[in-house]
Structure formats: C-alpha cells, structure tokens
Design a protein around this motif. Structure first.
Motif, mmCIF file in Angstrom:
data_model
loop_
_atom_site.group_PDB
_atom_site.id
_atom_site.type_symbol
_atom_site.label_atom_id
_atom_site.label_comp_id
_atom_site.label_asym_id
_atom_site.label_seq_id
_atom_site.Cartn_x
_atom_site.Cartn_y
_atom_site.Cartn_z
ATOM 1 N N MET A 130 28.023 -3.609 18.915
ATOM 2 C CA MET A 130 28.066 -3.098 17.557
ATOM 3 C C MET A 130 26.674 -3.087 16.926
ATOM 4 S SD MET A 130 29.884 -1.759 15.348
ATOM 5 C CE MET A 130 30.362 -1.552 13.705
ATOM 6 N N ILE A 131 25.821 -4.007 17.355
ATOM 7 C CA ILE A 131 24.460 -4.056 16.806
ATOM 8 C C ILE A 131 23.728 -2.756 17.103
ATOM 9 C CG2 ILE A 131 22.217 -5.208 16.948
ATOM 10 C CD1 ILE A 131 23.758 -7.827 17.434
ATOM 11 N N ALA A 132 23.891 -2.246 18.321
ATOM 12 C CA ALA A 132 23.209 -1.000 18.692
ATOM 13 C C ALA A 132 23.663 0.161 17.804
ATOM 14 C CB ALA A 132 23.462 -0.686 20.159
ATOM 15 N N VAL A 133 24.945 0.227 17.514
ATOM 16 C CA VAL A 133 25.465 1.276 16.633
ATOM 17 C C VAL A 133 24.901 1.107 15.228
ATOM 18 C CG1 VAL A 133 27.559 2.200 15.545
ATOM 19 C CG2 VAL A 133 27.571 1.594 17.975
ATOM 20 N N ALA A 134 24.901 -0.130 14.749
ATOM 21 C CA ALA A 134 24.417 -0.401 13.397
ATOM 22 C C ALA A 134 22.930 -0.106 13.257
ATOM 23 C CB ALA A 134 24.720 -1.843 13.007
ATOM 24 N N VAL A 135 22.152 -0.263 14.320
ATOM 25 C CA VAL A 135 20.731 0.086 14.284
ATOM 26 C C VAL A 135 20.554 1.599 14.376
ATOM 27 C CG1 VAL A 135 18.554 -0.063 15.579
ATOM 28 C CG2 VAL A 135 19.899 -2.123 15.180
ATOM 29 N N THR A 136 21.418 2.254 15.127
ATOM 30 C CA THR A 136 21.297 3.700 15.342
ATOM 31 C C THR A 136 21.674 4.514 14.107
ATOM 32 O OG1 THR A 136 21.768 3.381 17.694
ATOM 33 C CG2 THR A 136 22.055 5.604 16.822
ATOM 34 N N VAL A 137 22.691 4.093 13.385
ATOM 35 C CA VAL A 137 23.163 4.882 12.236
ATOM 36 C C VAL A 137 22.061 5.122 11.194
ATOM 37 C CG1 VAL A 137 24.801 4.967 10.301
ATOM 38 C CG2 VAL A 137 25.594 4.338 12.581
#
Length: 143
Positions: A1-8
């Motif tokens: 989820m961290i990767a998604v939260a950084v990508t958004v």
C-alpha cells in the motif's frame, strides 16, 4: 500500500503538469492563460505532491502525519477553489479567472445558473486529491 500511496501524489503532479502546460483543448484552454500566472500556480502547487510522496516514503509517524495534513490542505484548497464557487457565490476574481481560462473547457456538470463551473480537468484533480488523501490516511493508520 505504501507504493500506491507514494505513486498517487506523483500521478496527481503529472496530471497538473500535463494540463497546465500541454494544450489539449477542450480538456484545457491555454490560449487565455497567462504564463506568469501558470508558473506562479505551479510554484505553489507542485511542491505539495512531492512533499506528500516524500512524507509517505519516509514512513515515520511525524512524516505520515505531515503528509496527511498536506493532503487535507490540498483537498480543502480544491473545494474552496471549485466546489464552493459552483454551489455558492463566487468572488469577482474567481469569475474572471473562470471566464478567461476555463469557460470554454469540457464540462459535465450543469452550467446554467452557475458563475463558476468545475471542468473535467479539475474534476480529475479533485478525484486524485481524494484518492491521495485516502491512501495517505490508510498508510498512516496502518503504520
């Protein structure tokens, strides 16, 4: 989820850069936009997603809280700039900016009876802002 939260936030930034600088009428209308004003808006807006992504990436309690606060500010700014003028009275400055830069852009909301109508490019900004806030909150709560 961290990767998604950084990508958004980075996708949010990419969308802003694309719609601020690449002519794609009727999605955006850069003919009436003054370059100096766009550059100033970029200087104000572009650091937010970078700071949010960095705060999430650091994954420390303080940085996640800071990223969440910045997301709340982004959403609040969006609501103040677009949704409040759409549903309520718009200032003379908001009406003039809308007339000059956004009156010819693509809209899906009713325009009748509204001085300022949120266009599709800014609806996408709003959705990405909410997604950015939601993913940041999830990462913060699960840290």
């Amino acid at each position: 989820m961290i990767a998604v939260a950084v990508t958004v936030p980075l996708v949010w930034l990419a969308w802003l850069v694309l719609t601020d600088w690449v002519p794609m009428f009727p999605l955006n209308d850069l003919n009436g936009a003054n370059v100096r004003g766009r550059a100033l808006a970029a200087a104000i807006n572009y650091p937010f997603p970078l700071l949010i992504a960095a705060g999430i990436g650091l994954h420390r309690t303080w940085s996640l809280i800071a990223a969440t606060v910045l997301c709340v500010l982004v959403v609040a700014g969006h609501v103040r700039s677009w949704w409040l003028p759409y549903f309520g009275p718009a200032t003379a400055e908001q009406r003039e900016l809308y007339r000059r830069e956004y009156s010819r852009t693509w809209k899906v909301l009713p325009t009748a009876g509204h001085d300022v109508v949120i266009d599709v490019q800014h609806m996408v900004v709003g959705l990405l802002s909410l997604l950015m806030l939601a993913t940041t909150i999830v990462v913060t709560l699960t840290a």
